[in-house]
Design a protein around this motif. Structure first.
Motif, PDB file in Angstrom:
ATOM      1  N   PHE A   1       0.843  -1.190   0.000  1.00 29.94           N
ATOM      2  CA  PHE A   1       0.000   0.000   0.000  1.00 29.94           C
ATOM      3  C   PHE A   1       0.882   1.245   0.000  1.00 29.94           C
ATOM      4  CE2 PHE A   1       0.652  -1.430   4.367  1.00 29.94           C
ATOM      5  CZ  PHE A   1       1.129  -0.285   4.988  1.00 29.94           C
ATOM      6  N   ASP A   2       0.290   2.369  -0.314  1.00 29.69           N
ATOM      7  CA  ASP A   2       0.995   3.653  -0.258  1.00 29.69           C
ATOM      8  C   ASP A   2       1.120   4.048   1.216  1.00 29.69           C
ATOM      9  OD1 ASP A   2       1.871   6.254  -0.278  1.00 29.69           O
ATOM     10  OD2 ASP A   2       0.228   7.027  -1.512  1.00 29.69           O
TER      11      ASP A   2
ATOM     12  N   GLU B   1       2.030   6.649   2.644  1.00 30.44           N
ATOM     13  CA  GLU B   1       1.723   8.050   2.940  1.00 30.44           C
ATOM     14  C   GLU B   1       0.262   8.394   2.687  1.00 30.44           C
ATOM     15  OE1 GLU B   1       3.922   9.863   4.460  1.00 30.44           O
ATOM     16  OE2 GLU B   1       5.346   8.201   4.300  1.00 30.44           O
ATOM     17  N   GLU B   2      -0.555   7.431   2.283  1.00 34.77           N
ATOM     18  CA  GLU B   2      -1.970   7.719   2.043  1.00 34.77           C
ATOM     19  C   GLU B   2      -2.577   8.207   3.358  1.00 34.77           C
ATOM     20  OE1 GLU B   2      -5.956   7.868   1.703  1.00 34.77           O
ATOM     21  OE2 GLU B   2      -5.116   6.312   2.998  1.00 34.77           O
TER      22      GLU B   2
ATOM     23  N   LEU C   1      -5.234   6.000   5.816  1.00 33.68           N
ATOM     24  CA  LEU C   1      -4.641   4.796   6.402  1.00 33.68           C
ATOM     25  C   LEU C   1      -3.521   5.171   7.367  1.00 33.68           C
ATOM     26  CD1 LEU C   1      -4.410   1.745   6.639  1.00 33.68           C
ATOM     27  CD2 LEU C   1      -3.003   1.753   4.549  1.00 33.68           C
TER      28      LEU C   1
ATOM     29  N   LEU D   1      -9.659   0.868   3.851  1.00 35.03           N
ATOM     30  CA  LEU D   1      -8.549   1.810   3.870  1.00 35.03           C
ATOM     31  C   LEU D   1      -7.348   1.289   3.079  1.00 35.03           C
ATOM     32  CD1 LEU D   1      -8.671   2.906   7.625  1.00 35.03           C
ATOM     33  CD2 LEU D   1      -9.171   4.355   5.639  1.00 35.03           C
ATOM     34  N   VAL D   2      -7.046   0.013   3.253  1.00 37.35           N
ATOM     35  CA  VAL D   2      -5.895  -0.561   2.539  1.00 37.35           C
ATOM     36  C   VAL D   2      -6.144  -0.577   1.037  1.00 37.35           C
ATOM     37  CG1 VAL D   2      -4.508  -2.642   2.201  1.00 37.35           C
ATOM     38  CG2 VAL D   2      -5.139  -1.925   4.515  1.00 37.35           C
TER      39      VAL D   2
ATOM     40  N   ALA E   1      -5.661   2.690  -0.446  1.00 38.45           N
ATOM     41  CA  ALA E   1      -4.244   3.038  -0.521  1.00 38.45           C
ATOM     42  C   ALA E   1      -3.494   2.141  -1.510  1.00 38.45           C
ATOM     43  CB  ALA E   1      -3.608   2.925   0.864  1.00 38.45           C
TER      44      ALA E   1
ATOM     45  N   GLY F   1      -0.434   0.469  -4.887  1.00 38.63           N
ATOM     46  CA  GLY F   1       0.072   1.525  -4.007  1.00 38.63           C
ATOM     47  C   GLY F   1       1.574   1.566  -3.915  1.00 38.63           C
TER      48      GLY F   1
END
Length: 285
Positions: A79-80, A82-83, A86, A177-178, A181, A275
């Protein structure tokens, strides 16, 4: 390819630094390793900087969740980091870890155990403090013979005499959330009944419908019957199945690569992720 998708470093409750973890993973003959510290991504930079040639790093985290009063862990991959949404949820969970650990220390002191917060803080170092650090303190004091022995109803298991609950994310929100992201989600050790109550299969089916990608099947806390049952459930629900060591260094007896993930499943995880991407090693520091 030998692929281990669940490992911890000193960024949470492992005993290897992120750099040591990736070096040890390569020495153990792994081709791919995932860094999945609890509710944090703080080990990424060090792990990438030390990544040896021939080893690919999958970035991730193990998210603390709770459903219907049962604690569970959700592995999130690629995943990102920095999103914002999350990241905010991970920080909320992580920030609750210190007062929770302090409360467990206080309960142990009330039980006559001479543990101190200073001792637990020393053991945790810069990592996200958690029950394994408190358990290690009990081992140091000779109260229990091993970290695993501290995770019982007498001590730190869910509902145990010294257990204190912490903030945990609703798994459906965590999956959302994941995915937002760009990440992929796998339910960690869903049949680990020796840790306490487990999530019913009906709830796993609901999570699958909500976007859960897979379940961790081959794990040290699953016996043969449990693995067979989980493989059948995964097939029924269309979920990926992974295998992982859940390595914590010297804090657990399991070795890096003791359980591994099929390369085709790993390929599907990387295809689904948007992400972040696996990081190939180029020599390390």
């Amino acid at each position: 390819m030998r692929i281990d998708l669940h490992c911890h470093s000193t960024a949470s409750d492992g005993t290897d630094s992120p750099a040591e973890l990736v070096r040890n993973a390569r020495a153990a003959g792994l081709d791919v390793v995932a860094l999945t510290d609890h509710d944090t991504t703080r080990g990424y930079r060090e792990a990438v900087a030390a990544l040896p040639a021939g080893l690919t790093l999958v970035t991730g985290a193990e998210l603390s969740c709770r459903i219907d009063g049962v604690s569970m862990h959700l592995l999130a991959y690629l995943f990102d980091p920095e999103e914002p949404a999350l990241l905010a949820e991970r920080e909320l969970v992580r920030d609750d870890r210190v007062p929770r650990a302090q409360a467990m220390v206080a309960r142990l002191q009330e039980m006559g155990v001479p543990v101190t917060w200073e001792q637990v803080a020393r053991i945790a170092g810069d990592g996200s403090v958690g029950r394994p650090h408190v358990a290690t303190a009990l081992v140091e004091l000779g109260v229990v013979p091993s970290v695993d022995a501290a995770f019982t109803a007498d001590w730190l298991a869910d509902g145990g005499r010294a257990h204190v609950a912490k903030h945990e994310t609703d798994p459906f929100e965590a999956i959302r959330l994941v995915k937002a992201a760009g990440g992929v989600t796998v339910f960690a050790h869903p049949g680990a009944s020796k840790r306490g109550r487990t999530v019913p299969e009906s709830a796993i089916a609901e999570m699958a419908a909500a976007g859960l990608d897979g379940i961790e099947v081959d794990h040290m806390d699953h016996d043969t019957d449990t693995r067979e049952r989980l493989r059948g459930l995964a097939k029924e629900l269309g979920l990926l199945t992974t295998g992982s060591s859940d390595y914590h260094g010297t804090r657990k007896t399991v070795a890096l690569g003791e359980y591994t993930t099929d390369p085709e499943v790993y390929g599907e995880i990387t295809r689904r992720a948007t992400g972040a991407f696996p990081v190939p090693g180029t020599g390390g520091a």
